[in-house]
Write an enzyme that holds these catalytic residues in place. Sequence first.
Site, PDB file in Angstrom:
ATOM      1  N   HIS A  68       0.840  -1.210   0.000  1.00 64.25           N
ATOM      2  CA  HIS A  68       0.000   0.000   0.000  1.00 64.25           C
ATOM      3  C   HIS A  68       0.868   1.250   0.000  1.00 64.25           C
ATOM      4  O   HIS A  68       2.081   1.155   0.068  1.00 64.25           O
ATOM      5  CB  HIS A  68      -0.986  -0.003   1.170  1.00 64.25           C
ATOM      6  N   HIS A  70       1.487   3.802   2.051  1.00 66.73           N
ATOM      7  CA  HIS A  70       2.155   4.430   3.190  1.00 66.73           C
ATOM      8  C   HIS A  70       3.667   4.386   3.026  1.00 66.73           C
ATOM      9  O   HIS A  70       4.218   3.383   2.577  1.00 66.73           O
ATOM     10  CB  HIS A  70       1.756   3.748   4.502  1.00 66.73           C
ATOM     11  N   ASP A  72       6.137   4.001   4.995  1.00 64.08           N
ATOM     12  CA  ASP A  72       6.928   2.948   5.621  1.00 64.08           C
ATOM     13  C   ASP A  72       6.820   1.646   4.837  1.00 64.08           C
ATOM     14  O   ASP A  72       7.405   0.639   5.204  1.00 64.08           O
ATOM     15  CB  ASP A  72       6.545   2.746   7.100  1.00 64.08           C
ATOM     16  N   HIS A  73       6.043   1.664   3.726  1.00 66.47           N
ATOM     17  CA  HIS A  73       5.952   0.475   2.866  1.00 66.47           C
ATOM     18  C   HIS A  73       6.436   0.758   1.450  1.00 66.47           C
ATOM     19  O   HIS A  73       6.689  -0.171   0.685  1.00 66.47           O
ATOM     20  CB  HIS A  73       4.519  -0.060   2.829  1.00 66.47           C
ATOM     21  N   HIS A 157      -6.955  -1.609   4.753  1.00 62.80           N
ATOM     22  CA  HIS A 157      -6.176  -0.720   5.621  1.00 62.80           C
ATOM     23  C   HIS A 157      -6.279   0.731   5.160  1.00 62.80           C
ATOM     24  O   HIS A 157      -6.643   1.610   5.938  1.00 62.80           O
ATOM     25  CB  HIS A 157      -4.721  -1.188   5.629  1.00 62.80           C
ATOM     26  N   ASP A 178      -0.236  -4.070   5.751  1.00 61.33           N
ATOM     27  CA  ASP A 178      -1.090  -3.671   6.876  1.00 61.33           C
ATOM     28  C   ASP A 178      -2.531  -3.980   6.497  1.00 61.33           C
ATOM     29  O   ASP A 178      -2.924  -3.800   5.355  1.00 61.33           O
ATOM     30  CB  ASP A 178      -0.955  -2.166   7.153  1.00 61.33           C
ATOM     31  N   GLU A 203       1.660  -8.593   9.431  1.00 59.74           N
ATOM     32  CA  GLU A 203       2.064  -7.488  10.287  1.00 59.74           C
ATOM     33  C   GLU A 203       1.323  -7.648  11.608  1.00 59.74           C
ATOM     34  O   GLU A 203       0.291  -8.323  11.678  1.00 59.74           O
ATOM     35  CB  GLU A 203       1.742  -6.144   9.617  1.00 59.74           C
ATOM     36  N   HIS A 323       6.600  -6.205  11.417  1.00 62.83           N
ATOM     37  CA  HIS A 323       5.941  -4.920  11.572  1.00 62.83           C
ATOM     38  C   HIS A 323       5.225  -4.852  12.921  1.00 62.83           C
ATOM     39  O   HIS A 323       3.994  -4.763  13.002  1.00 62.83           O
ATOM     40  CB  HIS A 323       4.946  -4.735  10.415  1.00 62.83           C
TER      41      HIS A 323
END
Lengths: 440, 656
Positions: A68, A70, A72-73, A157, A178, A203, A323
């Site tokens: 996705h 975000h 951090d991904h 998510h 997530d 995660e 995660h």
Amino acid sequence: MTDIKVTPLGAGQDVGRSCILLSIGGKNVMLDCGMHMGYNDDRRFPDFTYVAREGRLTDRINCLIISHFHLDHCGALPYMTEMVGYDGPIYMTHPTKAICPILLEDYRKINVERKGDTNFFTSEMIKACMKKVVTVNLHQVIQVDEELEIKAYYAGHVLGAAMFQIRVGQNSVVYTGDYNMTPDRHLGAAWVDKCRPDLLITESTYATTIRDSKRCRERDFLRKVHDCVEKGGKPFDRAYIENPGPMVVFATPGMLHAGLSLQIFKRWAPSEANMVIMPGYCVAGTVGHRILNGARKIELENKQTGIMQLISHCQPRNVLLVHGEAEKMAFLKNKIQEEFGIDCFMPANGETSVIKTRHNIPLDTALNLLKRQLLPAEAENSAQGALLMKGSHMQLTEPAAAFRELGVEEHELRFTCNIQLEEEGRVADTSERIYRVLQR
Amino acid sequence: MKLVCLSDNPSKPCFILFFKGVRIMLDCGLDIKQLLHFVPLLVVPGFQVSKARSWAQGGDRRTRVPDDITQELKDCGGRLLVDGAPEFAIPETDMVELSSLDAILISSYSCMLALPYITEYTGFRGTVYLTEPTLHIGRQYMEELVKYVERNPKSAVASKWKQENIIKSLPAPLRDAINPRQWRKLYTLHDINSALSKVQLVGFSQKVDIFGSLTVTPASSGCCIGSCNWIIQSTFEKICYVAGTSTLTTHPRPMEQAPLKNADILVLSCLTQTPSSLPDPMIGEFCINAAVTVKNGGNVLVPCYASGVTFDLFECLSGHLEQCGLAGVPMYFLSPVSDSTLAYSNIFAEWLSSSKQSKVFLPECPFPHADLLAKGRLKNFSSIHSGLTTDFHTPCVLFAGHPSLRMGDIVHFIELWGGSAANTIIFTEPDFPHLDALAPFLPLAMRVCYCPIDTSLNFSQANKLIRDLRPLHLVVSETYMKPPVLEPLRNDLTIEFEPSPLTYKQGEVLSLPVKRQFETVEMESELASTLEPVEVKPGAAVSMVTASLVSRDNKYILKRLPRSVQSLKKRRSDGTVLWRKPYIFGSPSLQAIVEGLKQQGFTSLKVEENESGSIIHLMKEDSLIQVDGSSTHIICDSEDVRLRLRDVMLKCLKQL
């Protein structure tokens, strides 16, 4: 029996910088390529030298999957593809492809224009990187190459968030990214087939939170904002920092680690009349995390039901946690092992978990043999046949057919014995009697 | 394996496939063409089409049709039409017990309009598989039909004229109506909702498991948004159902060929309905005719469906009008579902061609009609009563349904504009013969243009596709095997294939030439580890397997026999032990046998060799062993010696 190997380059017993290396059936798949909000040095990106000390990543990695948008991904994506060098396929859903470059550009501006970072990816690199993206639809089975196939599932998510099933031959892995198991105002609940993967990589942060009922949370949120405005304060969630009078501001980033939200926070934090509402999770090392652990504590409900639900739904043979924070993971690991009786792994960054897989062996079976064995008369249902192995091809047939196929003749072994009988009467009568005995 | 054809119109197909114990319906098309036998429904309640007269029969008094029947019929523009609630020709429902259907696979929204008749009135308990755009646009098409019919309801179904002895004496073309006694009244909104609640959505290239027996996969067919061909396969057999398919570049996602390759059976339907006209020049002609008409102050009427090619027409026509300096000419789009078809078209980006898809990332709407709507160049209304009158400027181009000209707002506009030669009606939908559609309104002063746009495969494209896909057997409509009736010499407008294709027509049951020989059975690894394969030839080994066979969800697994069973001998049903013949093979050398015999203490041997084999004479034991390649004959009177000789031979041979 082949092994599945998993090495987190990020998000191993940690939140942020999700980047997991998966080795399955001779193929290497990278799952996510995130940045860490808690760091501003080299540690903010995954250590790609682990994959290839020299030489190109493209030769080592068969494909890259982004769960996705975000950061951090996906935050390290242009770094990996343009600065380290990767030209292989990158898979993500349509909404992720639409939103991801906007967040990357935002992230780049914060680092280059505000913080003055010089060795950072450029806007051109983001564009070049996005050109390598192949979009996937939910449930579409994508054949990456002859053997490797991937399939996306709805993760609930954020818009476009997806879980991915990765399959090579009989081996399969589900990576969740997530996800949320409870539906929300504009998002549904995560869903996956009962696909019984060898390994579920999940995660352990969002999955553990249950979204309260929508009405409940909205009422809560509005009440807090109202209270604050009535007291003459400035609750905030974006812009007009200097304007007088109460206001409600929605600002990014959500973890208060940089950018506009942090700027506003610094300006308004000294007044007790003001309020901050943190809508999501905050990574350790960010200002948001410190606030959450400080005086103004906002509840984040932690329940394991999400993960447990997913596990009982897709019935994996093994689970691997990423995660999440180490202590919470350890707790969860115990619970999973107890409740489901399956192995659970939680490798740290750079540590490799090896998961052994066992599968049934598919045999091409002659239909006439199968039909005969399934006749109701032979109720005990035990089957007999000749298993013919030629190279890796295996066929189960009638023995006679197997011999024919191989061009081998059956060897006939005959016996003749002379037996003397002493009996009165005609020879024909005797032979008739013997014949009748043998016929029985 | 069998295929049953239930539809009379190969462009609105409906089949049932019997394969591996599973019953699958392929498409569920509604042949709306029969609607042309009915008097058009006017938009304004109570009004009749101006050309409608009661039927004045001439001829002999004795052969005259009774009065109560003539009341059901109307003379419209010199053609006899049925004056009653519209009815539709649904697929044959009596040939197969439809409650036993396991699944229905839908290829596109234009091939599913009979769905409620099957799912609601036959006891159907299976699942309907289709793509998301097919669901939404299909629903809009069904709702549009229902709204047209319910807007101006005719209470009575006319059925007396259908009596066999009556219909024979009616004039053509009504006399030639196909199976009128099987026609049905239209379903209701409730039926639509209930039918579509049985749907399971699928995406392109998704592998859907049907009871563990089969996997079905939709592959993009490029014909309209969300349209697909279906691949139905087991581990060893593959059947491809190719429905409406287009190899042209229009707005939908392009067709995927690779998954359709190397099928055992390829079923082909929905080829072009207008084989002699190509879509591209027809679009050009459409634009020119429309532009000339509005330039001269006339209005253009375009009978259309609420989605599909209509969107391409908006795009091409608006561009052409702009080029001609006619950008100010308004385009109107009338359909009870125009709001939703327009809105949905712009959120189906992932189902569109890559050029349209890339616009979403800018972000812009994929179809230019979004921009035309925003600028007011295109206006849509659900009917003439919903605000059109206050905002109506002529000359204009008006798109309206229904393309059969038997219902919808279009009927009103033909009446309104038909008297003036300045106006033009342009037919683009290939589903209806335009002259038959127009018949009840004749005579007309308005200009009539026929520019049929059918993007489905034409015969040369289909022949090329089949050559590329190389199926073992081809199944096509019998109409595709001979040239069209109107062009009997065009032998190029047929399908050519070797071996000659199997053909289908309504009511026929085809046996498909697929012989199943194998099925996958899984062997548990514990069982595998107990096997002791014997190498028979280099690279080839054999092992006898005795195991318990577990069958669940149409999957088979071989497991190790439980210990209790292992020791037991297999018995016949009468309790006697079933003797299992051991499998012995090999051709031992004479030397090996002699060596073996000596080891067992047989010393007085005399060996004789002849052409066919050899004979070993055991003098002391007075026994003979005749060995010849694939057989051995032991002649011996002592049981003890016989057993010892047997063991020697078995050592020299291989046994399973």
